[in-house]
Design a protein around this motif. Sequence first.
Motif, PDB file in Angstrom:
ATOM      1  N   LEU A   1      50.725  42.363  34.081  1.00  0.00           N
ATOM      2  CA  LEU A   1      48.886  41.650  34.389  1.00  0.00           C
ATOM      3  C   LEU A   1      49.153  39.970  34.238  1.00  0.00           C
ATOM      4  CD1 LEU A   1      46.607  43.937  33.206  1.00  0.00           C
ATOM      5  CD2 LEU A   1      47.190  43.559  35.321  1.00  0.00           C
ATOM      6  N   ILE A   2      49.539  39.551  33.140  1.00  0.00           N
ATOM      7  CA  ILE A   2      49.849  38.288  32.405  1.00  0.00           C
ATOM      8  C   ILE A   2      50.221  37.478  34.021  1.00  0.00           C
ATOM      9  CG2 ILE A   2      50.934  35.989  31.533  1.00  0.00           C
ATOM     10  CD1 ILE A   2      49.900  38.070  28.832  1.00  0.00           C
ATOM     11  N   GLU A   3      52.076  37.886  34.420  1.00  0.00           N
ATOM     12  CA  GLU A   3      52.523  37.321  34.991  1.00  0.00           C
ATOM     13  C   GLU A   3      52.159  37.426  37.090  1.00  0.00           C
ATOM     14  OE1 GLU A   3      55.797  36.184  34.202  1.00  0.00           O
ATOM     15  OE2 GLU A   3      56.532  35.957  36.921  1.00  0.00           O
ATOM     16  N   GLY A   4      51.215  38.518  36.733  1.00  0.00           N
ATOM     17  CA  GLY A   4      50.706  37.974  38.515  1.00  0.00           C
ATOM     18  C   GLY A   4      49.179  37.408  38.485  1.00  0.00           C
ATOM     19  N   GLU A   5      48.892  36.942  37.108  1.00  0.00           N
ATOM     20  CA  GLU A   5      47.371  35.570  37.736  1.00  0.00           C
ATOM     21  C   GLU A   5      48.421  34.769  37.376  1.00  0.00           C
ATOM     22  OE1 GLU A   5      44.126  35.742  36.726  1.00  0.00           O
ATOM     23  OE2 GLU A   5      45.387  37.796  37.638  1.00  0.00           O
ATOM     24  N   LYS A   6      50.015  34.455  37.231  1.00  0.00           N
ATOM     25  CA  LYS A   6      50.739  33.086  36.793  1.00  0.00           C
ATOM     26  C   LYS A   6      51.189  33.182  38.444  1.00  0.00           C
ATOM     27  CE  LYS A   6      52.035  32.770  32.337  1.00  0.00           C
ATOM     28  NZ  LYS A   6      53.281  32.662  31.273  1.00  0.00           N
ATOM     29  N   THR A   7      51.706  34.083  38.881  1.00  0.00           N
ATOM     30  CA  THR A   7      53.121  33.791  40.448  1.00  0.00           C
ATOM     31  C   THR A   7      52.434  34.005  41.829  1.00  0.00           C
ATOM     32  OG1 THR A   7      54.131  35.284  39.623  1.00  0.00           O
ATOM     33  CG2 THR A   7      54.629  33.342  38.319  1.00  0.00           C
ATOM     34  N   ASN A   8      51.718  35.598  40.957  1.00  0.00           N
ATOM     35  CA  ASN A   8      50.948  37.071  42.830  1.00  0.00           C
ATOM     36  C   ASN A   8      49.481  36.390  43.158  1.00  0.00           C
ATOM     37  OD1 ASN A   8      51.206  38.386  44.299  1.00  0.00           O
ATOM     38  ND2 ASN A   8      51.624  40.281  42.387  1.00  0.00           N
ATOM     39  N   TRP A   9      48.808  36.361  42.726  1.00  0.00           N
ATOM     40  CA  TRP A   9      47.681  36.610  43.844  1.00  0.00           C
ATOM     41  C   TRP A   9      47.717  35.562  43.740  1.00  0.00           C
ATOM     42  CZ3 TRP A   9      47.223  41.564  44.958  1.00  0.00           C
ATOM     43  CH2 TRP A   9      47.442  42.532  44.162  1.00  0.00           C
ATOM     44  N   MET A  10      46.600  34.361  42.719  1.00  0.00           N
ATOM     45  CA  MET A  10      46.254  32.949  42.757  1.00  0.00           C
ATOM     46  C   MET A  10      46.770  31.952  43.994  1.00  0.00           C
ATOM     47  SD  MET A  10      43.351  32.019  42.877  1.00  0.00           S
ATOM     48  CE  MET A  10      42.747  30.388  43.625  1.00  0.00           C
ATOM     49  N   PRO A  11      48.203  31.883  43.664  1.00  0.00           N
ATOM     50  CA  PRO A  11      49.431  30.915  44.650  1.00  0.00           C
ATOM     51  C   PRO A  11      49.655  31.775  45.894  1.00  0.00           C
ATOM     52  CG  PRO A  11      50.986  32.202  42.060  1.00  0.00           C
ATOM     53  CD  PRO A  11      49.041  32.632  42.360  1.00  0.00           C
ATOM     54  N   ARG A  12      49.275  33.364  45.685  1.00  0.00           N
ATOM     55  CA  ARG A  12      49.494  33.545  47.726  1.00  0.00           C
ATOM     56  C   ARG A  12      48.034  33.577  48.482  1.00  0.00           C
ATOM     57  NH1 ARG A  12      53.051  39.341  47.297  1.00  0.00           N
ATOM     58  NH2 ARG A  12      55.447  38.081  46.979  1.00  0.00           N
ATOM     59  N   LEU A  13      47.437  33.643  47.534  1.00  0.00           N
ATOM     60  CA  LEU A  13      45.918  33.273  48.237  1.00  0.00           C
ATOM     61  C   LEU A  13      45.542  31.528  48.483  1.00  0.00           C
ATOM     62  CD1 LEU A  13      42.980  33.803  49.389  1.00  0.00           C
ATOM     63  CD2 LEU A  13      42.604  33.092  47.086  1.00  0.00           C
ATOM     64  N   ALA A  14      46.413  31.030  47.266  1.00  0.00           N
ATOM     65  CA  ALA A  14      46.090  29.753  47.327  1.00  0.00           C
ATOM     66  C   ALA A  14      47.366  29.039  49.625  1.00  0.00           C
ATOM     67  CB  ALA A  14      46.914  28.883  46.863  1.00  0.00           C
ATOM     68  N   PHE A  15      48.534  30.381  49.197  1.00  0.00           N
ATOM     69  CA  PHE A  15      49.717  29.745  50.752  1.00  0.00           C
ATOM     70  C   PHE A  15      49.309  30.384  51.858  1.00  0.00           C
ATOM     71  CE2 PHE A  15      53.440  30.686  52.305  1.00  0.00           C
ATOM     72  CZ  PHE A  15      54.487  29.691  51.755  1.00  0.00           C
ATOM     73  N   ILE A  16      48.445  31.031  52.247  1.00  0.00           N
ATOM     74  CA  ILE A  16      47.970  31.607  53.395  1.00  0.00           C
ATOM     75  C   ILE A  16      46.916  30.993  53.639  1.00  0.00           C
ATOM     76  CG2 ILE A  16      46.012  33.522  54.197  1.00  0.00           C
ATOM     77  CD1 ILE A  16      46.519  35.454  52.425  1.00  0.00           C
ATOM     78  N   LEU A  17      46.059  30.204  52.985  1.00  0.00           N
ATOM     79  CA  LEU A  17      45.477  29.000  53.312  1.00  0.00           C
ATOM     80  C   LEU A  17      45.581  27.606  53.543  1.00  0.00           C
ATOM     81  CD1 LEU A  17      42.433  29.587  50.315  1.00  0.00           C
ATOM     82  CD2 LEU A  17      42.685  30.490  52.450  1.00  0.00           C
ATOM     83  N   GLU A  18      46.529  27.530  53.132  1.00  0.00           N
ATOM     84  CA  GLU A  18      47.960  26.538  53.208  1.00  0.00           C
ATOM     85  C   GLU A  18      48.687  26.359  54.718  1.00  0.00           C
ATOM     86  OE1 GLU A  18      49.640  24.411  49.988  1.00  0.00           O
ATOM     87  OE2 GLU A  18      47.783  25.109  48.783  1.00  0.00           O
ATOM     88  N   GLU A  19      49.450  27.199  54.733  1.00  0.00           N
ATOM     89  CA  GLU A  19      50.216  27.642  56.066  1.00  0.00           C
ATOM     90  C   GLU A  19      49.839  28.955  56.581  1.00  0.00           C
ATOM     91  OE1 GLU A  19      53.026  25.854  55.216  1.00  0.00           O
ATOM     92  OE2 GLU A  19      53.287  25.545  52.945  1.00  0.00           O
ATOM     93  N   GLY A  20      49.074  29.630  56.816  1.00  0.00           N
ATOM     94  CA  GLY A  20      48.738  30.260  57.897  1.00  0.00           C
ATOM     95  C   GLY A  20      49.826  31.693  57.327  1.00  0.00           C
ATOM     96  N   GLU A  21      50.333  31.852  58.555  1.00  0.00           N
ATOM     97  CA  GLU A  21      51.419  32.973  59.091  1.00  0.00           C
ATOM     98  C   GLU A  21      52.624  31.828  59.310  1.00  0.00           C
ATOM     99  OE1 GLU A  21      51.167  36.648  61.107  1.00  0.00           O
ATOM    100  OE2 GLU A  21      48.934  36.127  61.530  1.00  0.00           O
ATOM    101  N   SER A  22      52.517  30.978  58.919  1.00  0.00           N
ATOM    102  CA  SER A  22      53.980  29.932  59.654  1.00  0.00           C
ATOM    103  C   SER A  22      54.640  30.564  58.714  1.00  0.00           C
ATOM    104  CB  SER A  22      53.086  28.196  60.056  1.00  0.00           C
ATOM    105  OG  SER A  22      52.393  27.906  58.106  1.00  0.00           O
ATOM    106  N   LYS A  23      54.829  30.469  57.309  1.00  0.00           N
ATOM    107  CA  LYS A  23      55.841  31.411  56.493  1.00  0.00           C
ATOM    108  C   LYS A  23      55.409  32.042  55.756  1.00  0.00           C
ATOM    109  CE  LYS A  23      56.208  26.039  55.389  1.00  0.00           C
ATOM    110  NZ  LYS A  23      56.792  24.912  54.268  1.00  0.00           N
ATOM    111  N   VAL A  24      56.779  32.745  55.160  1.00  0.00           N
ATOM    112  CA  VAL A  24      56.657  33.882  54.485  1.00  0.00           C
ATOM    113  C   VAL A  24      56.346  33.839  53.068  1.00  0.00           C
ATOM    114  CG1 VAL A  24      57.630  35.791  53.581  1.00  0.00           C
ATOM    115  CG2 VAL A  24      57.977  35.249  56.560  1.00  0.00           C
ATOM    116  N   PHE A  25      55.022  34.444  52.044  1.00  0.00           N
ATOM    117  CA  PHE A  25      54.681  33.907  51.322  1.00  0.00           C
ATOM    118  C   PHE A  25      56.862  34.132  50.278  1.00  0.00           C
ATOM    119  CE2 PHE A  25      51.247  37.354  50.896  1.00  0.00           C
ATOM    120  CZ  PHE A  25      50.687  36.686  51.353  1.00  0.00           C
TER     121      PHE A  25
END
Lengths: 174, 174
Positions: free
Chosen positions: A49-73
């Motif tokens: 769960l700690i790892e998910g907070e650091k590297t999964n959910w929030m980073p991916r959310l920010a990635f969508i907001l910045e990159e849209g579908e232009s790059k794969v997570f």
Amino acid sequence: MNFNMNEAIEVLERTPQTLSTFLTGLSEAWLQSNEGDGTWNVTEVIDHLIEGEKTNWMPRLAFILEEGESKVFPPFDRFSHLSQKEDGTIKQKLLEFKALRIENMTRLKQLVDPEVHLGLTGRHPAFGQVRVRELLSAWVVHDLTHIRQIVRVMAERYRTDVGPWIEYLGILKK
Amino acid sequence: MNFNMNEAIEVLERTPQTLSTFLTGLSEAWLQSNEGDGTWNVTEVIDHLIEGEKTNWMPRLAFILEEGESKVFPPFDRFSHLSQKEDGTIKQKLLEFKALRIENMTRLKQLVDPEVHLGLTGRHPAFGQVRVRELLSAWVVHDLTHIRQIVRVMAERYRTDVGPWIEYLGILKK
């Protein structure tokens, strides 16, 4: 569709303190037992769960907001906590999880306006197109799935101890 | 066999506050949704836990200690909370559960000396001979099974919302 951002945050905000209340001070026998070879004990679930907070959910959310579908997570290793064991007591780990979650909820509220962003799309390495709404829903259900795992792992310890009551205890059905 | 009375009490003592931390203040949408016709919502699970404190675990334990195998336990209706709906908010119900559990833990520690009583036997209406140790183990696993039910019921609300992530979320596997 039932997703509602405020309701999702209600659950996400409660998970760390809930696990802290349940697990802090428990005997090591509860925290170290697992369901057999290759399965996680309670402490390993908290590491995940700690790892998910650091590297999964929030980073991916920010990635969508910045990159849209232009790059794969960037890919995320769901098992990295098993190779990079974290030191610390369960109490310290639960405090770390809570601190990271508070930080992520603050950032979530800053970044996502539910009137505007829930339908935005990104590109998941395995699934292809995914939406912000789906990522946030999955984050909530991911918490729930790991709470379930924790209680199932603990119940397993008493599989034979419950004697004939096993018949009424759904958690021990395989 | 893994049962140990102090470890069992650790879990039993934590369950009410854990559920209180998780559920108090949640939107009604989380508390009222269920898994379909004939299934329980979160509030009904708490009603069932309250009923268990009043009429199941502790009364049966006392019955074994008093009667041994000479008399069958009075039967216990596992569904009585559905016909006798309790009024009150989730917060009030959780406080009631906590108060009853504290009382029962005090009584448990008074009545049961683990060096002496764990092997004593009683007669269950469905199972026949049961031991104090088995009843106490089942009480713990009963808590765990209902925590699991609560998170599963909540996850069900987001079954379609999670989109393709359903593949990684074991709690939504049927």
